[in-house]
Motif scaffolding. Sequence first.
Motif, PDB file in Angstrom:
ATOM      1  N   MET A  69     -19.326  42.516  58.621  1.00 42.13           N
ATOM      2  CA  MET A  69     -18.134  42.477  59.462  1.00 42.13           C
ATOM      3  C   MET A  69     -17.825  43.839  60.066  1.00 42.13           C
ATOM      4  N   ASP A  70     -18.108  44.906  59.341  1.00 41.07           N
ATOM      5  CA  ASP A  70     -17.821  46.244  59.853  1.00 41.07           C
ATOM      6  C   ASP A  70     -19.085  46.925  60.379  1.00 41.07           C
ATOM      7  N   GLY A  71     -20.129  46.163  60.605  1.00 41.15           N
ATOM      8  CA  GLY A  71     -21.384  46.721  61.092  1.00 41.15           C
ATOM      9  C   GLY A  71     -22.313  47.148  59.975  1.00 41.15           C
ATOM     10  N   GLY A  72     -21.816  47.136  58.735  1.00 40.07           N
ATOM     11  CA  GLY A  72     -22.651  47.529  57.600  1.00 40.07           C
ATOM     12  C   GLY A  72     -23.428  46.355  57.057  1.00 40.07           C
ATOM     13  N   ASP A  73     -24.290  46.652  56.115  1.00 36.33           N
ATOM     14  CA  ASP A  73     -25.143  45.619  55.537  1.00 36.33           C
ATOM     15  C   ASP A  73     -24.553  44.959  54.308  1.00 36.33           C
ATOM     16  N   LYS A  74     -23.637  45.630  53.604  1.00 38.26           N
ATOM     17  CA  LYS A  74     -23.161  45.118  52.329  1.00 38.26           C
ATOM     18  C   LYS A  74     -21.675  44.817  52.367  1.00 38.26           C
ATOM     19  N   CYS A  75     -21.313  43.799  51.635  1.00 37.16           N
ATOM     20  CA  CYS A  75     -19.915  43.450  51.449  1.00 37.16           C
ATOM     21  C   CYS A  75     -19.305  44.506  50.511  1.00 37.16           C
ATOM     22  N   PRO A  76     -18.068  44.941  50.775  1.00 38.39           N
ATOM     23  CA  PRO A  76     -17.458  45.956  49.904  1.00 38.39           C
ATOM     24  C   PRO A  76     -17.043  45.414  48.540  1.00 38.39           C
ATOM     25  N   PHE A  77     -17.097  44.103  48.342  1.00 36.42           N
ATOM     26  CA  PHE A  77     -16.709  43.485  47.079  1.00 36.42           C
ATOM     27  C   PHE A  77     -17.914  42.851  46.401  1.00 36.42           C
ATOM     28  N   SER A  78     -17.857  42.815  45.085  1.00 42.39           N
ATOM     29  CA  SER A  78     -18.864  42.096  44.313  1.00 42.39           C
ATOM     30  C   SER A  78     -18.123  40.955  43.626  1.00 42.39           C
ATOM     31  N   PHE A  79     -18.308  39.733  44.142  1.00 40.72           N
ATOM     32  CA  PHE A  79     -17.569  38.577  43.665  1.00 40.72           C
ATOM     33  C   PHE A  79     -18.278  37.866  42.515  1.00 40.72           C
ATOM     34  N   ASN A  80     -17.476  37.305  41.615  1.00 34.87           N
ATOM     35  CA  ASN A  80     -17.988  36.419  40.581  1.00 34.87           C
ATOM     36  C   ASN A  80     -17.624  35.005  41.006  1.00 34.87           C
ATOM     37  N   PHE A  81     -18.619  34.151  41.213  1.00 31.88           N
ATOM     38  CA  PHE A  81     -18.399  32.763  41.603  1.00 31.88           C
ATOM     39  C   PHE A  81     -18.699  31.787  40.466  1.00 31.88           C
ATOM     40  N   ASP A  82     -18.894  32.291  39.245  1.00 32.06           N
ATOM     41  CA  ASP A  82     -19.255  31.451  38.103  1.00 32.06           C
ATOM     42  C   ASP A  82     -18.066  31.290  37.151  1.00 32.06           C
TER      43      ASP A  82
END
Length: 80
Positions: free
Chosen positions: A4-17
Amino acid sequence: MIGMDGGDKCPFSFNFDPASFKVGDTVSYRVPKLGDFPFAAQIVAVHADHLEIVDPGEPGKVMRATRESRPVVSDAEALA
């Protein structure tokens, strides 16, 4: 959120489990009235049937959320 900001990585590390949720994890939660728009929050308590989360935009407000891969917070609680 990736790129979204032109970068490759999301600034958050989500737990979906839901089986591995623990205090301190970051989750992506939803509010029914706002559709599928994602919000980020940190888990502050884990219960057998629900979570307590805090959105960094409102650090003093603890919200009850469902215990599923993308927790749901009720309209009344989230928009109060």
